[in-house]
Motif scaffolding. Structure first.
Motif, PDB file in Angstrom:
ATOM      1  N   GLY A 281       9.187  31.361  23.062  1.00 11.09           N
ATOM      2  CA  GLY A 281       9.257  32.788  23.310  1.00 11.09           C
ATOM      3  C   GLY A 281       7.951  33.299  23.878  1.00 11.09           C
ATOM      4  N   ARG A 282       7.904  34.587  24.125  1.00 13.26           N
ATOM      5  CA  ARG A 282       6.699  35.173  24.721  1.00 13.26           C
ATOM      6  C   ARG A 282       5.470  34.970  23.843  1.00 13.26           C
ATOM      7  NH1 ARG A 282       6.302  40.720  28.090  1.00 13.26           N
ATOM      8  NH2 ARG A 282       7.583  39.365  29.388  1.00 13.26           N
ATOM      9  N   ASP A 283       5.619  35.163  22.542  1.00 13.58           N
ATOM     10  CA  ASP A 283       4.494  35.038  21.617  1.00 13.58           C
ATOM     11  C   ASP A 283       4.748  34.029  20.507  1.00 13.58           C
ATOM     12  OD1 ASP A 283       2.847  37.139  22.787  1.00 13.58           O
ATOM     13  OD2 ASP A 283       4.346  38.521  22.000  1.00 13.58           O
ATOM     14  N   THR A 284       5.924  33.399  20.498  1.00 14.62           N
ATOM     15  CA  THR A 284       6.349  32.589  19.359  1.00 14.62           C
ATOM     16  C   THR A 284       6.939  31.272  19.822  1.00 14.62           C
ATOM     17  OG1 THR A 284       6.869  34.624  18.134  1.00 14.62           O
ATOM     18  CG2 THR A 284       7.776  32.569  17.267  1.00 14.62           C
ATOM     19  N   LEU A 285       6.631  30.215  19.090  1.00 10.00           N
ATOM     20  CA  LEU A 285       7.295  28.933  19.260  1.00 10.00           C
ATOM     21  C   LEU A 285       8.315  28.800  18.133  1.00 10.00           C
ATOM     22  CD1 LEU A 285       7.249  26.316  20.999  1.00 10.00           C
ATOM     23  CD2 LEU A 285       5.763  25.327  19.246  1.00 10.00           C
ATOM     24  N   PHE A 286       9.563  28.553  18.501  1.00  8.30           N
ATOM     25  CA  PHE A 286      10.656  28.494  17.535  1.00  8.30           C
ATOM     26  C   PHE A 286      11.063  27.033  17.327  1.00  8.30           C
ATOM     27  CE2 PHE A 286      10.989  32.577  19.694  1.00  8.30           C
ATOM     28  CZ  PHE A 286      11.147  33.472  18.655  1.00  8.30           C
ATOM     29  N   GLY A 287      10.765  26.485  16.166  1.00  6.24           N
ATOM     30  CA  GLY A 287      11.220  25.137  15.850  1.00  6.24           C
ATOM     31  C   GLY A 287      12.703  25.148  15.522  1.00  6.24           C
ATOM     32  N   ARG A 288      13.469  24.235  16.163  1.00  2.00           N
ATOM     33  CA  ARG A 288      14.913  24.280  15.954  1.00  2.00           C
ATOM     34  C   ARG A 288      15.507  22.973  15.401  1.00  2.00           C
ATOM     35  NH1 ARG A 288      16.833  26.366  14.122  1.00  2.00           N
ATOM     36  NH2 ARG A 288      18.955  26.503  14.878  1.00  2.00           N
ATOM     37  N   TYR A 289      15.307  21.854  16.083  1.00  2.00           N
ATOM     38  CA  TYR A 289      15.996  20.640  15.667  1.00  2.00           C
ATOM     39  C   TYR A 289      15.033  19.456  15.600  1.00  2.00           C
ATOM     40  CZ  TYR A 289      19.965  23.524  16.999  1.00  2.00           C
ATOM     41  OH  TYR A 289      20.851  24.555  17.099  1.00  2.00           O
ATOM     42  N   TRP A 290      15.324  18.577  14.673  1.00  2.00           N
ATOM     43  CA  TRP A 290      14.533  17.369  14.464  1.00  2.00           C
ATOM     44  C   TRP A 290      15.489  16.226  14.151  1.00  2.00           C
ATOM     45  CZ3 TRP A 290      10.811  13.783  13.320  1.00  2.00           C
ATOM     46  CH2 TRP A 290      11.061  12.913  12.264  1.00  2.00           C
ATOM     47  N   GLY A 291      15.094  15.009  14.516  1.00  2.00           N
ATOM     48  CA  GLY A 291      15.865  13.841  14.131  1.00  2.00           C
ATOM     49  C   GLY A 291      15.119  12.570  14.467  1.00  2.00           C
ATOM     50  N   CYS A 292      15.616  11.443  13.938  1.00  2.00           N
ATOM     51  CA  CYS A 292      14.954  10.166  14.178  1.00  2.00           C
ATOM     52  C   CYS A 292      15.974   9.041  14.051  1.00  2.00           C
ATOM     53  CB  CYS A 292      13.804   9.961  13.196  1.00  2.00           C
ATOM     54  SG  CYS A 292      14.329   9.861  11.467  1.00  2.00           S
ATOM     55  N   ILE A 293      15.626   7.912  14.618  1.00  2.00           N
ATOM     56  CA  ILE A 293      16.430   6.701  14.431  1.00  2.00           C
ATOM     57  C   ILE A 293      15.623   5.634  13.691  1.00  2.00           C
ATOM     58  CG2 ILE A 293      17.985   7.103  16.366  1.00  2.00           C
ATOM     59  CD1 ILE A 293      16.234   5.208  18.027  1.00  2.00           C
ATOM     60  N   GLU A 294      14.371   5.935  13.398  1.00  5.61           N
ATOM     61  CA  GLU A 294      13.522   5.096  12.564  1.00  5.61           C
ATOM     62  C   GLU A 294      12.729   5.995  11.618  1.00  5.61           C
ATOM     63  OE1 GLU A 294      12.463   1.566  15.837  1.00  5.61           O
ATOM     64  OE2 GLU A 294      10.864   2.669  14.817  1.00  5.61           O
ATOM     65  N   ASP A 295      12.517   5.526  10.412  1.00  8.48           N
ATOM     66  CA  ASP A 295      11.720   6.283   9.452  1.00  8.48           C
ATOM     67  C   ASP A 295      10.269   5.829   9.500  1.00  8.48           C
ATOM     68  OD1 ASP A 295      13.818   7.831   8.435  1.00  8.48           O
ATOM     69  OD2 ASP A 295      14.463   6.206   7.106  1.00  8.48           O
ATOM     70  N   HIS A 296       9.365   6.796   9.649  1.00  6.00           N
ATOM     71  CA  HIS A 296       7.931   6.530   9.616  1.00  6.00           C
ATOM     72  C   HIS A 296       7.273   7.577   8.726  1.00  6.00           C
ATOM     73  CE1 HIS A 296       7.824   3.515  12.882  1.00  6.00           C
ATOM     74  NE2 HIS A 296       8.835   4.205  13.377  1.00  6.00           N
ATOM     75  N   PRO A 297       6.388   7.172   7.854  1.00  7.00           N
ATOM     76  CA  PRO A 297       5.767   8.123   6.915  1.00  7.00           C
ATOM     77  C   PRO A 297       5.087   9.285   7.643  1.00  7.00           C
ATOM     78  CG  PRO A 297       5.268   5.870   6.269  1.00  7.00           C
ATOM     79  CD  PRO A 297       5.926   5.787   7.603  1.00  7.00           C
TER      80      PRO A 297
END
Length: 385
Positions: A281-297
Motif C-alpha cells: 500500500g501507499r504507507d503499509t506493507l500487508f502480509g497475506r500468505y505464507w507456505g513451505c514445502i520444507e521445514d527450516h527452523p
C-alpha cells in the motif's frame, strides 16, 4: 435525484469508474491499500475464488446520479462465515439453536482479507446512504444480518447506532516504523532480551543456507506462481480445510497487480522451498500468505516478519500489517491495535443479545491491548506513546 443500483458482478462497472471511488489517491501514486481496487476484486471474481459455489456472491452496491457514480460498497451475499476473520460463528449457532436462520447474510468486505480499509467508497457524505440502503436490502430479503468488516475507525464511529447498527472492536498486531534507518536501528529500540532473541532467530534461519530473494513488479515471473501455489495449498489445507483462492487467482494477480505485490522466496539454489506474499500500500506493507514445502527452523519468522520489516524500512513505509491473530508477533515488535466492524442484526431480541456481548468483548479487548502493550518488547516507555 440519486438512485441505488445492485449489480450481479463487478464486471458491470468500468475499472476507472470504480477506482475513482475506491482509490482516488492512486492518481498520484499507490492506493492506500490495493484491496478495494477493481483489479483486486475482479481478480477474485474472474478466477472463481468468489462467485457461485464459494459462499461469496458479489452484489456491488452503487449510488448513481444519472450516469455518474457517487458512491459504492463491495457487498456480498454470504452463505457461511469463512474467509472473514471477524468471527461470528457463535452468533450463527446461537440464532439457529433458537430456531432462527443466520445464513444467508450480507457482508460489506474484501473477501479473505483481514486488512483495514474503507468499505463505504466515495465522499463521506454518502456513507450513511449506503449503509441504510444495505440495511434495507437485508430487511427486504428477510436476511438475518449485515456486516461491514475491517472498516476504518472513522467509518465505524460515524455509522455506529444508525438503525441500531452495532460497533465491534477486535485486535490485530501491527509493526510501526518509528523513523528507523535500518533493522539494527529497530533492534536498538527493543529490550536486550528481545533483541538477542530476534538476532538468534535470524541467525538460525540463515544457518539453513537458503538464499532469500525479495521480488516485486517484473521481477516476479509467471513460473513463481506455480511454486507459490504449492506453498499456499499446504498452508490452506492445514488452516482452512481448503484454500480460499484458486490457482487462477494468482495468474490474475500477476497480470494486473504484480507492481502491488512483494514476493519473498527462500531458495535452495534455484529451487524455492518457502515463500511469503505481501501486498504493497501507499504507507503499509500487508502480509497475506505464507507456505513451505520444507521445514527450516525460524524460517517463518524470517520471511513473514523480519524480511517485511526490512523491506518497509528500506522503502520508508509506516507500518507492516501481518494479518489476523498471532500473539507470538508481540515479541517480534508487532504491537496490538484495534480493528473495527459494523453489524446490523434484523431480529431485535437477538440484536440486544449481540449488543451485550459486544460491550463485554470491547472491555476485554481494551484490557488485553493495555496489558500486551505494557509487556511489549520495547525498552523505552516513550517508544510506546
Amino acid at each position: 435525484m440519486a438512485d441505488l443500483t445492485l449489480l450481479d458482478s463487478l464486471t458491470g462497472i468500468a475499472a476507472p469508474d470504480w477506482d475513482a471511488l475506491a482509490a482516488p489517491e492512486q492518481a498520484t501514486g499507490r492506493p492506500i491499500d490495493p484491496f478495494t481496487t477493481h483489479r483486486f476484486l475482479s481478480a477474485l471474481e474472474s478466477s472463481g475464488s468468489t462467485g457461485p459455489g464459494t459462499g461469496w456472491q458479489a452484489r456491488p452496491l452503487f449510488l448513481r446520479e444519472g450516469a455518474r457514480l457517487l458512491a459504492a460498497a463491495p457487498l456480498y451475499v454470504k452463505t457461511h462465515s469463512q474467509g472473514e476473520y471477524i468471527f461470528d460463528h457463535g452468533w450463527a449457532d446461537a440464532l439457529e439453536r433458537a430456531g432462527g436462520r443466520y445464513y444467508p447474510k450480507l457482508q460489506i468486505a474484501v473477501p479473505f482479507t483481514p486488512a483495514t480499509g474503507r468499505r463505504f467508497l466515495g465522499p463521506d457524505e454518502y456513507r450513511e446512504t449506503l449503509l441504510r440502503a444495505a440495511i434495507g436490502i437485508t430487511a427486504q430479503n428477510g436476511l438475518s444480518s449485515l456486516h461491514a468488516t475491517f472498516c476504518t475507525a472513522e467509518e465505524a464511529n460515524a455509522l455506529e447506532g444508525i438503525e441500531g447498527t452495532l460497533h465491534r472492536i477486535t485486535q490485530q498486531f501491527h509493526w510501526e516504523n518509528r523513523g528507523y534507518a535500518s533493522f539494527e536501528d529497530f533492534l536498538s529500540d527493543l529490550a536486550s532480551r528481545k533483541r538477542k532473541m530476534i538476532r538468534k532467530e535470524r541467525e538460525t534461519a540463515r544457518a539453513s543456507g537458503l538464499t532469500i530473494r525479495a521480488l516485486t513488479g517484473d521481477q516476479i515471473e509467471p513460473r513463481h506462481w506455480d511454486t507459490f501455489w504449492a506453498f499456499y495449498q499446504d498452508t490452506g489445507s492445514r488452516k482452512w480445510g481448503r484454500p480460499y483462492l484458486t490457482r487462477a487467482a494468482f495468474t490474475a494477480f500477476h497480470e494486473t497487480m504484480r507492481d502491488d505485490m512483494l514476493l519473498i522466496l527462500a531458495c535452495d539454489g534455484d529451487r524455492p522451498v518457502a515463500g511469503a506474499l505481501n501486498f504493497i500500500g501507499r504507507d503499509t506493507l500487508f502480509g497475506r500468505y505464507w507456505g513451505c514445502i520444507e521445514d527450516h527452523p525460524c524460517l517463518h519468522f524470517e520471511l513473514c516478519y523480519y524480511q517485511a520489516i526490512d523491506w518497509a524500512i528500506a522503502h520508508r513505509l509506516s507500518r507492516v500489517e501481518a494479518g489476523a491473530q498471532g500473539e507470538h508477533k508481540l515479541a517480534r515488535g508487532y504491537l496490538p491495535v484495534e480493528t473495527h466492524s459494523l453489524h446490523w442484526i434484523a431480529d431485535p431480541g437477538f440484536r440486544a443479545a449481540v449488543a451485550r456481548y459486544l460491550q463485554a468483548e470491547r472491555r476485554a479487548v481494551g484490557q488485553e491491548i493495555e496489558v500486551l502493550t505494557a509487556y511489549g518488547p520495547f525498552r523505552r516507555c516513550e517508544a510506546r506513546d
